[in-house]
Write an enzyme that holds these catalytic residues in place. Sequence first.
Site: not given
Length: 325
Positions: A194, A247
Amino acid sequence: MFKRMRRLRYNPHMRSLVQETRLNLQDFIYPLFVIEGEGIKNEIASMPDVYQMSKDYILKECEELQKLGIYHILLFGIPSCKDSIGSAALKDTHIVAQTTKLIKKEFPQIVVSVDLCFCEYTDHGHCGILDHKLQSVDNDATLINLGKQAVILAQAGADMIAPSAMMDGMVSTIRKALDHANFAHIPIMSYSTKFASAYYGPFRDVAQSSPSFGDRKSYQEDYANRREAILESLEDEKEGADILMVKPVLIYLDIVREIKDKTLAPLAIYNVSGEYAMLKLAGKAGLIDYQKAMIETLMSFKRAGADIIISYHTKELAKILQGDK
């Protein structure tokens, strides 16, 4: 070769026959945001067609999702009370736990994944307990709370835990906590890679989770580091993550491909709020054909190697696919 490929693309039905990548609705997860109260459905200006919804509206939404053939959701909570440690997330009465119980009672076929973090629950907007000396998150203290929160959500009926805090050791901590509480069967979908990204802005509007000071660069990934990004996901796999995740996705398709080539675990991607909003607003301005651009974008995620796509476009895709039947 040129003539053969041209012949295979000449007829649209022939093109469909040899198409390598396809979008299947069962590969998609639809994010939902539940807010405390009743009779609330607030559209978010920066995310057209995305809403904060109270529990009663969430249940209506789930009914519509089932009719569209959508059976996978990712649930985020927006509490009414916040404090320095996110204690609202450590009670079995907190908003996501309550909503999960209601969904599983009314719609048992829906697979409820729950986001596991503290940024929505802390008054400072960071993803855990603060180390005031460093003015950042105390990794080890936060791990203890993540384990507690995971068990509460599993007890509420969550089908999958999705930790997004990016704390070192979070997967192993959550796995041990779940196993000790007799939830060894509950899988973990880790936000394993992330990035500290500028593409999260609209999400922070809907989740009310913007940091009150500083940023999250000390615990989220440096977007300049390719090898570190891959290593983070592989480490989470070693710790027991059942599903890995990248992400954002749109400008990290190279990372998606490289992780996919290095693991046999299912790989999810999160098509984040900024990516969604850009397409929405460009379509509204008449700059692109929104529907065609959306399909092309989603197809690129699958082509890069994503097995699971978390996307705010999911409902629109479902309606398009229904129209094709």
